[in-house]
Design a protein around this motif. Structure first.
Motif, PDB file in Angstrom:
ATOM      1  N   THR A  94      -4.051  -7.250  -1.200  1.00 52.59           N
ATOM      2  CA  THR A  94      -4.605  -5.930  -0.740  1.00 52.59           C
ATOM      3  C   THR A  94      -3.704  -4.815  -1.460  1.00 52.59           C
ATOM      4  OG1 THR A  94      -6.095  -6.754   0.866  1.00 52.59           O
ATOM      5  CG2 THR A  94      -5.684  -4.525   0.470  1.00 52.59           C
ATOM      6  N   PHE A  95      -3.983  -3.995  -2.060  1.00 53.98           N
ATOM      7  CA  PHE A  95      -3.318  -2.747  -2.634  1.00 53.98           C
ATOM      8  C   PHE A  95      -3.878  -1.508  -1.639  1.00 53.98           C
ATOM      9  CE2 PHE A  95      -2.407   1.291  -4.847  1.00 53.98           C
ATOM     10  CZ  PHE A  95      -1.269   1.027  -4.961  1.00 53.98           C
ATOM     11  N   CYS A  96      -2.714  -0.993  -0.870  1.00 55.30           N
ATOM     12  CA  CYS A  96      -3.300   0.388  -0.507  1.00 55.30           C
ATOM     13  C   CYS A  96      -2.537   1.607  -0.927  1.00 55.30           C
ATOM     14  CB  CYS A  96      -3.578   0.246   1.148  1.00 55.30           C
ATOM     15  SG  CYS A  96      -4.293  -1.030   1.885  1.00 55.30           S
ATOM     16  N   GLY A  97      -3.189   2.673  -0.813  1.00 52.69           N
ATOM     17  CA  GLY A  97      -2.173   3.905  -1.222  1.00 52.69           C
ATOM     18  C   GLY A  97      -2.596   5.222  -0.860  1.00 52.69           C
ATOM     19  N   VAL A  98      -1.822   6.166  -0.383  1.00 46.57           N
ATOM     20  CA  VAL A  98      -2.193   7.512  -0.086  1.00 46.57           C
ATOM     21  C   VAL A  98      -1.372   8.526  -0.979  1.00 46.57           C
ATOM     22  CG1 VAL A  98      -2.250   9.359   1.652  1.00 46.57           C
ATOM     23  CG2 VAL A  98      -3.168   7.218   2.284  1.00 46.57           C
ATOM     24  N   PHE A  99      -1.889   9.444  -1.496  1.00 48.19           N
ATOM     25  CA  PHE A  99      -1.221  10.121  -2.359  1.00 48.19           C
ATOM     26  C   PHE A  99      -1.689  11.758  -2.147  1.00 48.19           C
ATOM     27  CE2 PHE A  99      -2.676   6.493  -4.484  1.00 48.19           C
ATOM     28  CZ  PHE A  99      -1.547   5.863  -5.089  1.00 48.19           C
ATOM     29  N   ASP A 100      -0.517  12.590  -2.033  1.00 50.83           N
ATOM     30  CA  ASP A 100      -0.846  14.111  -1.419  1.00 50.83           C
ATOM     31  C   ASP A 100      -0.231  14.919  -2.571  1.00 50.83           C
ATOM     32  OD1 ASP A 100      -1.105  16.483  -0.245  1.00 50.83           O
ATOM     33  OD2 ASP A 100       0.343  15.904   1.307  1.00 50.83           O
ATOM     34  N   GLY A 101      -1.127  15.667  -3.176  1.00 52.29           N
ATOM     35  CA  GLY A 101      -0.729  16.646  -4.332  1.00 52.29           C
ATOM     36  C   GLY A 101      -0.275  17.865  -4.137  1.00 52.29           C
ATOM     37  N   HIS A 102       0.498  18.682  -4.803  1.00 52.99           N
ATOM     38  CA  HIS A 102       0.662  20.013  -4.273  1.00 52.99           C
ATOM     39  C   HIS A 102       0.970  20.499  -5.792  1.00 52.99           C
ATOM     40  CE1 HIS A 102       4.468  17.361  -4.282  1.00 52.99           C
ATOM     41  NE2 HIS A 102       4.963  18.570  -5.180  1.00 52.99           N
ATOM     42  N   GLY A 103       0.943  22.115  -5.488  1.00 51.05           N
ATOM     43  CA  GLY A 103       1.209  22.969  -6.809  1.00 51.05           C
ATOM     44  C   GLY A 103      -0.566  23.183  -7.460  1.00 51.05           C
ATOM     45  N   PRO A 104      -0.183  23.850  -8.529  1.00 45.80           N
ATOM     46  CA  PRO A 104      -1.599  24.284  -9.012  1.00 45.80           C
ATOM     47  C   PRO A 104      -2.536  23.281  -9.372  1.00 45.80           C
ATOM     48  CG  PRO A 104       0.145  25.752  -9.725  1.00 45.80           C
ATOM     49  CD  PRO A 104       0.820  24.582  -8.952  1.00 45.80           C
ATOM     50  N   HIS A 105      -1.909  22.397 -10.003  1.00 43.04           N
ATOM     51  CA  HIS A 105      -2.486  21.082 -10.596  1.00 43.04           C
ATOM     52  C   HIS A 105      -2.340  19.884  -9.744  1.00 43.04           C
ATOM     53  CE1 HIS A 105      -3.382  23.648 -13.900  1.00 43.04           C
ATOM     54  NE2 HIS A 105      -1.969  23.812 -13.900  1.00 43.04           N
ATOM     55  N   GLY A 106      -2.039  19.747  -8.429  1.00 40.89           N
ATOM     56  CA  GLY A 106      -1.653  18.891  -7.424  1.00 40.89           C
ATOM     57  C   GLY A 106      -2.714  17.810  -7.427  1.00 40.89           C
ATOM     58  N   HIS A 107      -3.929  18.296  -7.322  1.00 45.58           N
ATOM     59  CA  HIS A 107      -5.090  17.342  -7.123  1.00 45.58           C
ATOM     60  C   HIS A 107      -5.307  16.336  -8.364  1.00 45.58           C
ATOM     61  CE1 HIS A 107      -6.689  21.109  -9.218  1.00 45.58           C
ATOM     62  NE2 HIS A 107      -7.438  20.314  -9.648  1.00 45.58           N
ATOM     63  N   LEU A 108      -5.041  16.750  -9.610  1.00 45.99           N
ATOM     64  CA  LEU A 108      -5.137  16.071 -10.625  1.00 45.99           C
ATOM     65  C   LEU A 108      -4.096  15.145 -10.752  1.00 45.99           C
ATOM     66  CD1 LEU A 108      -6.129  18.831 -13.317  1.00 45.99           C
ATOM     67  CD2 LEU A 108      -7.653  17.147 -12.163  1.00 45.99           C
ATOM     68  N   ASN A 133       9.842 -18.761 -10.869  1.00 47.45           N
ATOM     69  CA  ASN A 133       9.558 -19.930 -10.976  1.00 47.45           C
ATOM     70  C   ASN A 133       8.342 -20.197  -9.911  1.00 47.45           C
ATOM     71  OD1 ASN A 133      11.331 -21.312 -12.794  1.00 47.45           O
ATOM     72  ND2 ASN A 133      12.786 -21.516 -11.236  1.00 47.45           N
ATOM     73  N   GLY A 134       7.095 -20.743 -10.131  1.00 47.64           N
ATOM     74  CA  GLY A 134       6.069 -20.879  -9.472  1.00 47.64           C
ATOM     75  C   GLY A 134       5.136 -19.568  -9.397  1.00 47.64           C
ATOM     76  N   SER A 135       4.221 -19.491  -8.684  1.00 46.92           N
ATOM     77  CA  SER A 135       3.444 -18.316  -8.547  1.00 46.92           C
ATOM     78  C   SER A 135       3.765 -17.520  -7.240  1.00 46.92           C
ATOM     79  CB  SER A 135       1.764 -18.577  -8.315  1.00 46.92           C
ATOM     80  OG  SER A 135       1.588 -19.199  -7.178  1.00 46.92           O
ATOM     81  N   ALA A 136       3.214 -16.168  -7.342  1.00 45.50           N
ATOM     82  CA  ALA A 136       3.625 -15.296  -6.062  1.00 45.50           C
ATOM     83  C   ALA A 136       2.851 -15.789  -4.930  1.00 45.50           C
ATOM     84  CB  ALA A 136       3.331 -14.127  -6.309  1.00 45.50           C
ATOM     85  N   GLN A 196       0.222  -9.194   1.139  1.00 50.08           N
ATOM     86  CA  GLN A 196      -0.087 -10.598   0.475  1.00 50.08           C
ATOM     87  C   GLN A 196       0.329 -11.657   1.339  1.00 50.08           C
ATOM     88  OE1 GLN A 196       2.717 -11.232  -2.821  1.00 50.08           O
ATOM     89  NE2 GLN A 196       1.313 -12.601  -3.965  1.00 50.08           N
ATOM     90  N   GLY A 197      -0.854 -12.150   1.971  1.00 53.42           N
ATOM     91  CA  GLY A 197      -0.665 -13.159   2.899  1.00 53.42           C
ATOM     92  C   GLY A 197       0.057 -12.249   4.437  1.00 53.42           C
ATOM     93  N   SER A 198       0.865 -12.918   4.834  1.00 56.01           N
ATOM     94  CA  SER A 198       1.591 -12.318   5.805  1.00 56.01           C
ATOM     95  C   SER A 198       2.881 -11.331   5.428  1.00 56.01           C
ATOM     96  CB  SER A 198       1.996 -13.303   6.867  1.00 56.01           C
ATOM     97  OG  SER A 198       3.102 -14.194   5.987  1.00 56.01           O
ATOM     98  N   VAL A 296       7.580  -9.282   7.326  1.00 56.52           N
ATOM     99  CA  VAL A 296       6.594 -10.459   7.340  1.00 56.52           C
ATOM    100  C   VAL A 296       5.927  -9.990   8.897  1.00 56.52           C
ATOM    101  CG1 VAL A 296       6.650 -12.652   8.153  1.00 56.52           C
ATOM    102  CG2 VAL A 296       8.306 -11.846   6.663  1.00 56.52           C
ATOM    103  N   LEU A 297       4.347 -10.090   8.576  1.00 60.83           N
ATOM    104  CA  LEU A 297       3.494  -9.731   9.714  1.00 60.83           C
ATOM    105  C   LEU A 297       3.476 -10.926  10.541  1.00 60.83           C
ATOM    106  CD1 LEU A 297       0.965  -7.789   7.473  1.00 60.83           C
ATOM    107  CD2 LEU A 297       2.572  -6.641   8.896  1.00 60.83           C
ATOM    108  N   THR A 298       2.987 -10.497  11.816  1.00 57.20           N
ATOM    109  CA  THR A 298       2.956 -11.586  12.747  1.00 57.20           C
ATOM    110  C   THR A 298       1.551 -11.399  13.555  1.00 57.20           C
ATOM    111  OG1 THR A 298       3.865 -10.330  14.713  1.00 57.20           O
ATOM    112  CG2 THR A 298       5.317 -11.533  13.415  1.00 57.20           C
TER     113      THR A 298
END
Length: 469
Positions: A94-108, A133-136, A196-198, A296-298
């Motif tokens: 899973t990919f998660c992201g938060v992006f906070d723009g600033h300036g006149p064109h920050g939203h773009l 070597n091998g997969s992730a 990615q997993g744990s 590493v999550l538990t």
């Protein structure tokens, strides 16, 4: 309102005309597959069909394991952006992201980064995996809570770190070369994670923040801050900026906010030490190099909250964990958290313009609400958040909002779940007359002066030649 999300398990997604778009057409493949070199045209095609990708949400809504919500502040157009992308490259990623723009064109800028950065990170992750070597997936199958015994662990972390560094570098380079997007005095923060997993891999710049809610030995929920707010008040950040001839100081009106200034002009007054864009100060110590971390999550770890500084300016890490832990339904967690932040803004900074807020809540057990919980939430939401939902404009895939109104609901944070919505309804009705459409003088301007919510105080006044202050 709502998210562009599909829970279909099919390997292809559908375009609006019924034509199938496979993940391979978007440059998306499993970690273990051999990656072919992508061209610029491939990247353009991928951006064009982002809305057709399954399990990707970027507007208010929920997915299998998360909920996301953003609310416009009182500066004008909402400059915050967010994303959750499940099955990112492979299952159980899973990919998660938060992006906070600033300036006149920050939203773009924020929306551009939201759309392009995950694809760049995906490409670089595939590249480093093809060299290993091998997969992730093979190197990330540790059981939560068990001791990790992996001789290649350091190498794997090095590869992930390199992928984050290269993707952020490529993102900033693309922003600099954009002919139709002026990033000279506009920019964005970024906080991104790949679960990615744990394993949890994170990269971030700016002052957006991520925290982890975890159970301690007494079975009490505690907040663990996963990121550092990369502001100019950090000694290491300030020293780098000063060595590059940039200046760092706070204004008399806000002595607690350190800002970055040009060496020859009292501008732009940027309230962060790292950001995408902001090329007017990139030669003076502001960088886009991300901090990277691995965890590493538990089984004790319950959920992760990512949010822009509009939330952290008024709520502590512990308060955020308490709010999310006490929500009646998980799917409402992000929305209720934003409502609480809006309420606290009114109390703590009544003379300041409330900042935009964006929240991602990722629940680590992979479960959301039962159907009965969802039905209850829908009934309550229709009454409590009618004005707020009417003020959130749907965003097209091109990243443009229709003109929104600024009616918003404010919810009093309470430990008693039964009172949350009753108080929200009462306050929303009391403020309905005061918070209708925003007038023209309420729109954000980079030259409006100093308020606590401004990341950028003013724009540089020079063009071809340097001018004095």
């Amino acid at each position: 309102m709502g998210g562009c999300v599909s829970t279909s398990s099919s390997t292809c997604s559908s375009r609006s005309n019924g034509e199938k778009v496979s993940p391979e057409c978007l440059g998306i493949s499993m970690f273990s597959r051999k990656r072919s070199r992508r061209t610029f045209s491939d990247h353009v095609i991928a951006l064009k069909h982002l809305s057709s990708i399954p399990n990707r949400i970027f507007t208010n809504g929920k997915s299998r394991t998360s909920c996301i919500y953003t609310q416009q502040g009182r500066k004008g157009i909402n400059q915050d952006a967010m994303i959750v992308w499940e099955d990112f490259m492979a299952e159980d990623v899973t990919f998660c992201g938060v992006f906070d723009g600033h300036g006149p064109h920050g939203h773009l800028v924020a929306r551009k980064v939201r759309d392009a950065l995950p694809l760049k990170l995906m490409s670089f992750l595939q590249s480093v995996e093809s060299k290993g070597n091998g997969s992730a997936a093979d190197c990330c199958n540790e059981n939560p809570g068990s001791e990790v015994v992996d001789p290649d662990k350091d190498q794997v972390n090095t590869q992930r770190r390199e992928a984050f560094l290269q993707s952020y570098k490529a993102m900033d380079k693309e922003l600099r070369s954009q002919p139709n997007l002026d990033c000279f005095c506009s920019g964005s923060t970024a906080i991104t994670l790949v679960k990615q997993g744990s394993n949890l891999y994170m990269g971030y710049i700016g002052d957006s923040r991520a925290i982890l809610a975890s159970k301690d030995d007494n079975d009490s929920m505690v907040a663990v801050q996963l990121t550092v707010d990369l502001k100019p008040d950090l000694p290491k950040e300030a020293e780098r900026i000063k060595q590059c001839k940039g200046r760092v100081f706070a204004l008399q009106d806000e002595p607690e906010v350190q800002r970055v200034w040009l060496p020859f002009d009292n501008a732009p007054g940027l309230a962060m030490a790292r950001a995408f864009g902001d090329f007017c100060v990139k030669d003076y110590g502001v960088i886009s190099v991300p901090e990277f971390s691995h965890r590493v999550l538990t089984e004790r770890d319950k959920f992760i909250v990512l949010a822009s500084d509009g939330v952290w300016d008024v709520l502590s890490n512990e308060e955020v964990v308490d709010i999310v832990s006490s929500v009646p339904t998980r799917s409402s967690a992000a929305r209720i958290l934003v409502d609480c932040a809006a309420h606290e803004w009114k109390i703590k900074y009544p003379t300041s313009k409330m900042d935009d807020c964006a929240v991602v809540c990722l629940f680590l057990d992979g479960k959301m609400d039962l159907e009965s919980d969802n039905e209850e939430e829908q009934c309550l939401s229709s009454a409590a958040l009618q004005s707020n939902h009417s003020g959130i404009a749907a965003e097209s895939d091109a990243g443009h909002n229709s003109e929104p109104s600024l009616q918003r609901n404010t919810t009093v944070r309470s430990a008693e779940e039964n009172d949350i919505y009753k108080r929200a309804v009462a306050e929303a009705e009391a403020e309905a007359d005061q918070e209708t459409a925003m007038t023209e003088d309420q729109k954000w301007s980079g030259l409006e002066g100093v308020t606590r919510v401004n990341s950028l105080v003013q724009l540089p006044r020079f063009s071809d030649e340097r001018q004095g202050p």
